[in-house]
Design an enzyme around this catalytic site. Structure first.
Site, PDB file in Angstrom:
ATOM      1  N   TYR A 143     -20.818  71.468 -18.296  1.00 53.58           N
ATOM      2  CA  TYR A 143     -20.987  72.465 -19.350  1.00 53.58           C
ATOM      3  C   TYR A 143     -22.471  72.594 -19.642  1.00 53.58           C
ATOM      4  O   TYR A 143     -23.155  71.577 -19.836  1.00 53.58           O
ATOM      5  CB  TYR A 143     -20.237  72.032 -20.607  1.00 53.58           C
ATOM      6  CG  TYR A 143     -20.372  72.955 -21.791  1.00 53.58           C
ATOM      7  CD1 TYR A 143     -21.132  72.597 -22.903  1.00 53.58           C
ATOM      8  CD2 TYR A 143     -19.744  74.189 -21.804  1.00 53.58           C
ATOM      9  CE1 TYR A 143     -21.253  73.440 -23.995  1.00 53.58           C
ATOM     10  CE2 TYR A 143     -19.852  75.050 -22.900  1.00 53.58           C
ATOM     11  CZ  TYR A 143     -20.614  74.663 -23.992  1.00 53.58           C
ATOM     12  OH  TYR A 143     -20.733  75.502 -25.070  1.00 53.58           O
ATOM     13  N   ASP A 238     -29.853  69.513 -16.335  1.00 54.23           N
ATOM     14  CA  ASP A 238     -29.465  69.794 -17.720  1.00 54.23           C
ATOM     15  C   ASP A 238     -29.282  68.447 -18.426  1.00 54.23           C
ATOM     16  O   ASP A 238     -28.229  67.819 -18.309  1.00 54.23           O
ATOM     17  CB  ASP A 238     -28.189  70.626 -17.763  1.00 54.23           C
ATOM     18  CG  ASP A 238     -27.763  70.886 -19.200  1.00 54.23           C
ATOM     19  OD1 ASP A 238     -26.740  71.578 -19.394  1.00 54.23           O
ATOM     20  OD2 ASP A 238     -28.443  70.392 -20.128  1.00 54.23           O
ATOM     21  N   LYS A 266     -29.964  68.162 -28.505  1.00 55.06           N
ATOM     22  CA  LYS A 266     -29.371  67.022 -29.219  1.00 55.06           C
ATOM     23  C   LYS A 266     -30.426  66.034 -29.717  1.00 55.06           C
ATOM     24  O   LYS A 266     -31.122  66.294 -30.710  1.00 55.06           O
ATOM     25  CB  LYS A 266     -28.315  66.349 -28.336  1.00 55.06           C
ATOM     26  CG  LYS A 266     -27.165  67.315 -27.966  1.00 55.06           C
ATOM     27  CD  LYS A 266     -26.139  66.655 -27.070  1.00 55.06           C
ATOM     28  CE  LYS A 266     -25.170  67.658 -26.490  1.00 55.06           C
ATOM     29  NZ  LYS A 266     -24.147  68.115 -27.413  1.00 55.06           N
TER      30      LYS A 266
HETATM   31  P1  KE4 Z   1     -25.737  73.650 -27.525  1.00 53.02           P
HETATM   32  O1  KE4 Z   1     -25.925  75.120 -27.308  1.00 53.02           O
HETATM   33  O2  KE4 Z   1     -24.308  73.299 -27.977  1.00 53.02           O
HETATM   34  O3  KE4 Z   1     -26.805  73.023 -28.405  1.00 53.02           O
HETATM   35  O4  KE4 Z   1     -25.936  72.888 -26.106  1.00 53.02           O
HETATM   36  C1  KE4 Z   1     -25.142  73.294 -25.014  1.00 53.02           C
HETATM   37  C2  KE4 Z   1     -25.070  72.185 -24.001  1.00 53.02           C
HETATM   38  C3  KE4 Z   1     -25.818  72.294 -22.844  1.00 53.02           C
HETATM   39  N1  KE4 Z   1     -25.800  71.325 -21.901  1.00 53.02           N
HETATM   40  C4  KE4 Z   1     -25.043  70.216 -22.070  1.00 53.02           C
HETATM   41  C5  KE4 Z   1     -25.050  69.165 -21.001  1.00 53.02           C
HETATM   42  C6  KE4 Z   1     -24.255  70.054 -23.238  1.00 53.02           C
HETATM   43  O5  KE4 Z   1     -23.503  68.928 -23.384  1.00 53.02           O
HETATM   44  C7  KE4 Z   1     -24.269  71.049 -24.226  1.00 53.02           C
HETATM   45  C8  KE4 Z   1     -23.434  70.954 -25.490  1.00 53.02           C
HETATM   46  N2  KE4 Z   1     -22.561  69.845 -25.568  1.00 53.02           N
HETATM   47  C9  KE4 Z   1     -21.360  70.036 -26.326  1.00 53.02           C
HETATM   48  C10 KE4 Z   1     -20.594  68.715 -26.333  1.00 53.02           C
HETATM   49  N3  KE4 Z   1     -20.036  68.415 -25.085  1.00 53.02           N
HETATM   50  C11 KE4 Z   1     -21.628  70.509 -27.713  1.00 53.02           C
HETATM   51  C12 KE4 Z   1     -20.450  70.410 -28.658  1.00 53.02           C
HETATM   52  C13 KE4 Z   1     -19.944  71.744 -29.041  1.00 53.02           C
HETATM   53  O6  KE4 Z   1     -19.871  72.644 -28.181  1.00 53.02           O
HETATM   54  O7  KE4 Z   1     -19.602  71.876 -30.230  1.00 53.02           O
END
Ligand code: KE4
Length: 426
Positions: A143, A238, A266
Site C-alpha cells: 500500500y 516507500d 508517520k
Molecule cells: P498516508 O497518506 O496515510 O499518510 O500514508 C500512506 C502510506 C504510504 N505508504 C505506506 C507504506 C503506508 O503504510 C501508508 C499508510 N499506512 C496506513 C496503515 N497501513 C495508514 C492507515 C490508514 O490508512 O488509516
C-alpha cells in the site's frame, strides 16, 4: 446520560462516511463498534468511556517513543505560540531536512508534504518526469497511499474492505501500473524484460506492512536494485512505515540497498501530518521551482508538524544506540510470549517481524506474499482481535496491517498482553 461508543458511531455515521476519516478505523473486517479515543499517553490509549488499552497500533506507526511524548508535546507547544502556518520558508524546515539527509543513506535533499500519499504520488511523478516513461511496477498487497496509480491490488484498508483495486481509478491510469507478487523476483525480471524500457519506477515497501508484516526474501531487494539499474527505471523505497522504524537508517540502512528515491511519513512527522520525498540532489532538483516537475502543498513543511518531526528524529538520532536494541528486546519478549500463549491454545499461527514492527498470521506459514497472507484464518483473527480488545489490548482491526511496539511499552505492559492472550477463549 452516558454516551456510548455506539452512540458516537451512530452520530459519526450521520456526518462522516462510515463514521471514520480513514476506512481501516471502521472495524470493517472484524465487525463491532470502533472505539472513540479521547486521549493517549505512553503505550496506552483511553476511550470516551474511560477504558484504557495497551496500544500496539501506535497511530499506525508514528508513536515509536509512545504517545504524548513530553519532548514532542513541548516542541509543538513552543511552535504553537508563534502561529500555526505561514506559507513561507522557515528555519526549522532546514533543520528537519538536514536531519533526514543525515539519517537516510539515499537522501541528499528532501521535499516535505502533508501525508505519505502525497509523498508517493510526488515520487512517482518525479520518476516519470525524470525518465520520460509512464509505467510503474508495484507489488500485490503493498500500500502506497490512495493515489490513483497505487490503488491497484493495494493492501491495508483497500484489501481490508475488499477493494484492492478501487472503483474511480480510470482504466487508462490503472493500466499504467503492473502488479506482481511480493518477493517474486522472477516475475519482476520477466516484466522488466518485456517492458523495462517503458517503466519509470518500481515502488516497493522494503519491509511490507500493509498485508500484515512481510519481510523481503534474501536477494529480493538486491534484485530490484539490479533490475532498475539495468533497465534505467528508478527504484522507489516507500519507507512511510519502515522509515526510522526498523533502524536509524530505515530499511535502506538495514539492508544496505540504496534506492533512487525514498518516501517517508508517520515517524518523520512525530505524529503530526507529514510526508517526505527524498533522494539525490540530481534527482530532487528536477522538482519545481529548480526543475520542471511540479509538486506543491499549502501546508507542506507546516511549523507544528516540522517541530514535532525535528523533536522525534533528534531523540531517535541521539538515542539510537539505546533505543533500537531496546525495541528489539521488547519485541522479542512480546513475540515469545504471544507465541507460547497461542501454542498453548493450540492455535496455528506464524510471525513475521523486523525490530518493533511485526505481523501475526493465523496460518502455519510461512507468509511471504499477499496470497499467503490472505490464506490466514480471518475468523480466528476476528476472535483474537475482540478478545484482546475486551481485555484492554488494542491491535490493528485488520489482518492486513502491522503491529508496533514503542519505548513506552514496559516489560510489565508486554507481560500483561501475554496474560491477555493466554486467557483468550479462541
Ligand atoms: P498516508 O497518506 O496515510 O499518510 O500514508 C500512506 C502510506 C504510504 N505508504 C505506506 C507504506 C503506508 O503504510 C501508508 C499508510 N499506512 C496506513 C496503515 N497501513 C495508514 C492507515 C490508514 O490508512 O488509516
Amino acid at each position: 446520560m452516558k454516551v456510548t461508543q455506539q452512540d458516537l458511531f451512530d452520530r459519526a455515521r450521520q456526518v462522516i462516511p462510515g463514521g471514520v476519516n480513514s476506512p481501516v478505523r471502521a472495524y470493517g473486517s472484524v465487525g463491532g463498534t470502533p472505539r472513540f479515543i479521547d486521549s493517549a499517553s505512553g503505550c496506552r490509549i483511553r476511550d470516551t468511556e474511560g477504558k484504557q488499552y495497551i496500544d500496539f497500533v501506535g497511530s499506525w506507526g508514528p508513536m515509536i517513543l509512545g504517545h504524548a511524548h513530553p519532548v514532542i508535546l513541548e516542541a509543538i507547544e513552543k511552535a504553537l505560540k508563534d502561529g500555526t502556518s505561514f506559507g513561507a520558508p522557515t528555519t526549522r524546515e532546514i533543520e528537519l531536512a538536514s536531519l533526514i539527509v543525515d539519517l537516510v543513506p539515499g537522501a541528499e535533499m528532501a521535499r516535505l508534504t502533508s501525508s505519505g500519499t502525497e509523498a508517493t504520488m510526488s515520487a512517482l511523478r518525479l520518476a516519470r518526469g525524470i525518465t520520460g516513461r509512464d509505467l510503474c511496477l508495484k507489488f500485490e498487497g503493498c500500500y502506497h497511499g490512495h493515489g490513483d496509480s497505487f490503488l491497484v491490488a493495494a493492501g491495508s484498508g483497500a484489501a481490508t474492505h475488499g477493494h484492492p483495486s478501487s472503483p474511480g481509478v480510470p482504466e487508462a491510469i490503472a493500466n499504467l501500473t503492473t502488479v506482481v507478487p511480493y518477493n517474486d523476483l522472477a516475475a519482476v525480471q520477466n516484466c522488466m524484460e518485456e517492458m523495462g524500457e517503458r517503466v519509470a519506477a518500481i515502488i516497493v515497501e522494503p519491509v511490507a506492512g500493509n498485508m500484515g508484516c512481510v519481510l523481503p526474501a534474501p536477494g529480493f531487494l538486491e534484485g530490484l536494485r539490479e533490475q532498475c539499474t539495468r533497465h534505467g527505471a528508478l527504484l522507489i523505497f516507500d519507507e512511510v512505515m519502515t522509515g526510522f522504524r526498523v533502524g536509524p537508517g530505515s530499511a535502506q540502512g538495514l539492508y544496505g540497498i540504496e534506492p533512487d528515491l525514498t518516501t517517508l511519513g508517520k515517524i518523520v512527522g512525530g505524529g503530526m501530518p507529514m510526508g517526505v520525498v527524498c533522494g539525490p540532489t540530481s534527482k530532487m532538483e528536477q522538482l519545481s521551482p529548480v526543475g520542471p516537475i511540479y509538486q506543491a502543498g499549502t501546508l507542506s513543511g507546516n511549523p507544528l508538524s516540522v517541530a514535532a518531526g525535528v523533536a522525534l528524529l533528534s531523540l531517535l538520532k541521539d538515542g539510537a544506540e539505546q533505543i533500537y536494541p531496546a525495541l528489539e528486546a521488547k519485541a522479542e519478549r512480546l513475540q515469545a510470549g504471544w507465541k507460547s500463549a497461542l501454542d498453548q491454545h493450540g492455535i496455528e499461527h506464524c510471525w513475521n517481524r523486523v525490530g518493533s514492527m511485526f505481523g501475526l498470521f493465523f496460518t502455519a506459514g510461512p507468509v511471504t506474499n499477499f496470497s499467503e497472507a490472505s490464506a490466514a484464518d480471518s475468523q480466528v483473527f476476528r476472535r483474537f482481535f475482540h478478545g484482546l480488545l475486551e481485555a484492554g489490548i488494542s491491535i490493528a482491526p485488520s489482518p492486513f496491517e502491522a503491529g508496533f511496539l514503542s519505548m513506552a511499552h514496559s516489560d510489565d505492559d508486554i507481560d500483561q498482553s501475554i496474560e491477555a492472550v493466554s486467557s483468550l477463549q479462541l
